[in-house]
Design a protein around this motif. Structure first.
Motif, mmCIF file in Angstrom:
data_model
loop_
_atom_site.group_PDB
_atom_site.id
_atom_site.type_symbol
_atom_site.label_atom_id
_atom_site.label_comp_id
_atom_site.label_asym_id
_atom_site.label_seq_id
_atom_site.Cartn_x
_atom_site.Cartn_y
_atom_site.Cartn_z
ATOM 1 N N GLY A 215 20.651 -67.188 53.004
ATOM 2 C CA GLY A 215 19.220 -67.460 53.172
ATOM 3 C C GLY A 215 18.852 -68.899 53.450
ATOM 4 N N ARG A 216 19.789 -69.713 53.914
ATOM 5 C CA ARG A 216 19.486 -71.125 54.129
ATOM 6 C C ARG A 216 19.436 -71.494 55.608
ATOM 7 N N HIS A 217 19.357 -70.504 56.483
ATOM 8 C CA HIS A 217 19.216 -70.761 57.914
ATOM 9 C C HIS A 217 17.744 -70.965 58.255
ATOM 10 N N ARG A 218 17.492 -71.868 59.174
ATOM 11 C CA ARG A 218 16.119 -72.077 59.646
ATOM 12 C C ARG A 218 15.821 -71.024 60.712
ATOM 13 N N LEU A 219 15.262 -69.891 60.280
ATOM 14 C CA LEU A 219 14.963 -68.799 61.203
ATOM 15 C C LEU A 219 13.601 -68.996 61.860
ATOM 16 N N ASN A 220 13.384 -68.294 62.942
ATOM 17 C CA ASN A 220 12.081 -68.347 63.596
ATOM 18 C C ASN A 220 11.007 -67.819 62.653
ATOM 19 N N PRO A 221 9.781 -68.358 62.714
ATOM 20 C CA PRO A 221 8.700 -67.942 61.804
ATOM 21 C C PRO A 221 8.485 -66.435 61.769
ATOM 22 N N GLU A 222 8.648 -65.770 62.922
ATOM 23 C CA GLU A 222 8.399 -64.332 62.930
ATOM 24 C C GLU A 222 9.530 -63.537 62.303
ATOM 25 N N ASN A 223 10.606 -64.210 61.924
ATOM 26 C CA ASN A 223 11.743 -63.497 61.346
ATOM 27 C C ASN A 223 12.051 -63.972 59.932
ATOM 28 N N ARG A 224 11.019 -64.240 59.155
ATOM 29 C CA ARG A 224 11.211 -64.754 57.799
ATOM 30 C C ARG A 224 11.338 -63.643 56.747
ATOM 31 N N THR A 225 10.988 -62.425 57.103
ATOM 32 C CA THR A 225 11.066 -61.329 56.135
ATOM 33 C C THR A 225 12.513 -60.923 55.975
ATOM 34 N N LEU A 226 13.235 -61.636 55.093
ATOM 35 C CA LEU A 226 14.659 -61.423 54.949
ATOM 36 C C LEU A 226 14.962 -60.024 54.444
ATOM 37 N N GLY A 227 15.935 -59.384 55.085
ATOM 38 C CA GLY A 227 16.390 -58.092 54.619
ATOM 39 C C GLY A 227 15.688 -56.918 55.275
ATOM 40 N N SER A 228 14.638 -57.183 56.060
ATOM 41 C CA SER A 228 13.940 -56.076 56.706
ATOM 42 C C SER A 228 14.797 -55.549 57.857
ATOM 43 N N LEU A 229 14.497 -54.326 58.291
ATOM 44 C CA LEU A 229 15.228 -53.745 59.415
ATOM 45 C C LEU A 229 15.068 -54.615 60.654
ATOM 46 N N ARG A 230 13.860 -55.152 60.844
ATOM 47 C CA ARG A 230 13.602 -55.997 62.008
ATOM 48 C C ARG A 230 14.508 -57.220 62.007
ATOM 49 N N ASN A 231 14.675 -57.830 60.846
ATOM 50 C CA ASN A 231 15.490 -59.034 60.768
ATOM 51 C C ASN A 231 16.976 -58.721 60.911
ATOM 52 N N VAL A 232 17.394 -57.579 60.375
ATOM 53 C CA VAL A 232 18.793 -57.161 60.521
ATOM 54 C C VAL A 232 19.119 -56.980 61.999
ATOM 55 N N LEU A 233 18.246 -56.276 62.714
ATOM 56 C CA LEU A 233 18.460 -56.050 64.148
ATOM 57 C C LEU A 233 18.406 -57.362 64.927
ATOM 58 N N TYR A 234 17.505 -58.275 64.511
ATOM 59 C CA TYR A 234 17.378 -59.576 65.157
ATOM 60 C C TYR A 234 18.676 -60.372 65.026
ATOM 61 N N LEU A 235 19.235 -60.404 63.812
ATOM 62 C CA LEU A 235 20.459 -61.152 63.570
ATOM 63 C C LEU A 235 21.646 -60.556 64.322
ATOM 64 N N LEU A 236 21.721 -59.237 64.368
ATOM 65 C CA LEU A 236 22.791 -58.587 65.125
ATOM 66 C C LEU A 236 22.673 -58.908 66.613
ATOM 67 N N GLN A 237 21.428 -58.859 67.117
ATOM 68 C CA GLN A 237 21.179 -59.146 68.528
ATOM 69 C C GLN A 237 21.543 -60.589 68.870
ATOM 70 N N GLN A 238 21.130 -61.529 68.010
ATOM 71 C CA GLN A 238 21.431 -62.941 68.244
ATOM 72 C C GLN A 238 22.923 -63.201 68.214
ATOM 73 N N ARG A 239 23.624 -62.528 67.322
ATOM 74 C CA ARG A 239 25.070 -62.697 67.208
ATOM 75 C C ARG A 239 25.772 -62.238 68.483
ATOM 76 N N VAL A 240 25.349 -61.092 69.005
ATOM 77 C CA VAL A 240 25.951 -60.562 70.228
ATOM 78 C C VAL A 240 25.606 -61.441 71.417
ATOM 79 N N ARG A 241 24.362 -61.921 71.473
ATOM 80 C CA ARG A 241 23.904 -62.754 72.592
ATOM 81 C C ARG A 241 24.684 -64.070 72.663
ATOM 82 N N ARG A 242 24.983 -64.659 71.492
ATOM 83 C CA ARG A 242 25.667 -65.953 71.464
ATOM 84 C C ARG A 242 27.175 -65.833 71.628
#
Length: 289
Positions: A215-242
């Motif tokens: 929980g110490r990453h500086r995430l985008n403001p719209e992705n601050r709800t840690l643990g939500s399905l939206r954030n899980v999908l966001y992190l997976l997407q970012q990982r694949v993109r990078r």
């Protein structure tokens, strides 16, 4: 069994966590990461956070094993168990475990990574004096719900021990049809195979779980709800993109080595202690579960 196994293979878990959370680290192999950590942070750095992890592990395994075996005793009631029943019981026990022990794992993840030399400049450093101080600071600065960061992927990951126990109990039943009891090698091998299958299938979620717990990453403001399905999908997407699809499996080598060897040794110690306990108590240990 868990304490013994985790202590022996703890540096492998340290390497795995660094590779998951610090995605800009260039070293990819487990030996290279461990040598890098020792060189930069000292000889004992691979064992940083050992006590919080062991404390969490004791609580977590007690909750899981107690729930699993209690429900199994109530449901099976002396009958032969089945693979399907083992899977259902594993899921239920896993959910109970997640809801009760996630705060412990959030804290020990923070403590384990404290003082680490990160390559990712987006990671905010921490300064905790111990387990109690970590709980206090997290609640004060981030709110009490932050202690349950990563709960959603953790709930999905209940299938990891469920799959593990399903395969372990299945292999065990097949072996016990041919022999009276498991040998040390039998327990070690089927424990290793069961954990390897479960870990490989669920590893991308484990990567997200580690990032959210830290929980110490500086995430985008719209992705601050840690643990939500939206954030899980966001992190997976970012990982694949990078890093491509294989970015989801960064650190898998260390994780497989650590979890497979840990699980195998844990089951070996577990079976031997169980047999010894029944012998001391003068009870017959049923060879079929």
């Amino acid at each position: 069994g868990s304490v013994t196994a985790m202590t022996v293979f703890f540096p492998l878990d340290t390497a795995r966590l660094r590779l998951q959370v610090d995605e800009k680290r260039k070293s990819k192999t487990t030996p290279a990461v461990l040598l890098e950590i020792i060189k930069e942070e000292g000889l004992l750095a691979p064992y940083r956070g050992w006590f919080p992890v062991i404390s969490s592990l004791c609580c977590s395994n007690f909750v899981y094993f107690y729930t699993f075996n209690s429900l199994k005793a109530l449901w099976v009631k002396g009958q032969h168990s089945t693979t399907g029943k083992d899977l259902v019981l594993g899921v239920v026990a896993g959910v109970a475990n997640v809801l009760l022990t996630t705060p412990l794992w959030v804290v020990n993840t923070r403590l384990k990574l404290q003082g680490a030399k990160f390559r990712n400049e987006d990671i905010v450093p921490t300064n905790y004096k111990g387990i109690i101080d970590a709980f206090h600071q997290i609640i004060r600065d981030e709110g009490v719900l932050a202690l349950w960061n990563g709960t959603f992927p953790s709930l999905l990951l209940v299938f990891n021990p469920a799959i593990q126990f399903m395969f372990y109990e299945g292999f065990k039943r097949k072996l016990l049809k041919k022999q009276l009891q498991l040998t040390s090698l039998d327990a070690f091998v089927i424990g290793a195979i069961a954990k390897a299958v479960a870990t490989t299938l669920t590893y991308p979620l484990q990567t997200v779980q580690s990032i959210l717990r830290f929980g110490r990453h500086r995430l985008n403001p719209e992705n601050r709800t840690l643990g939500s399905l939206r954030n899980v999908l966001y992190l997976l997407q970012q990982r694949v993109r990078r890093f491509g699809l294989m970015g989801l499996y960064k650190g898998l080598e260390a994780k497989l080595l650590q979890t497979v060897l840990t699980a195998a040794l844990m089951f070996l110690v577990y079976e031997k202690l169980t047999a010894a306990t029944f012998t001391v108590m003068g009870l017959k240990h049923s060879r079929r579960h």
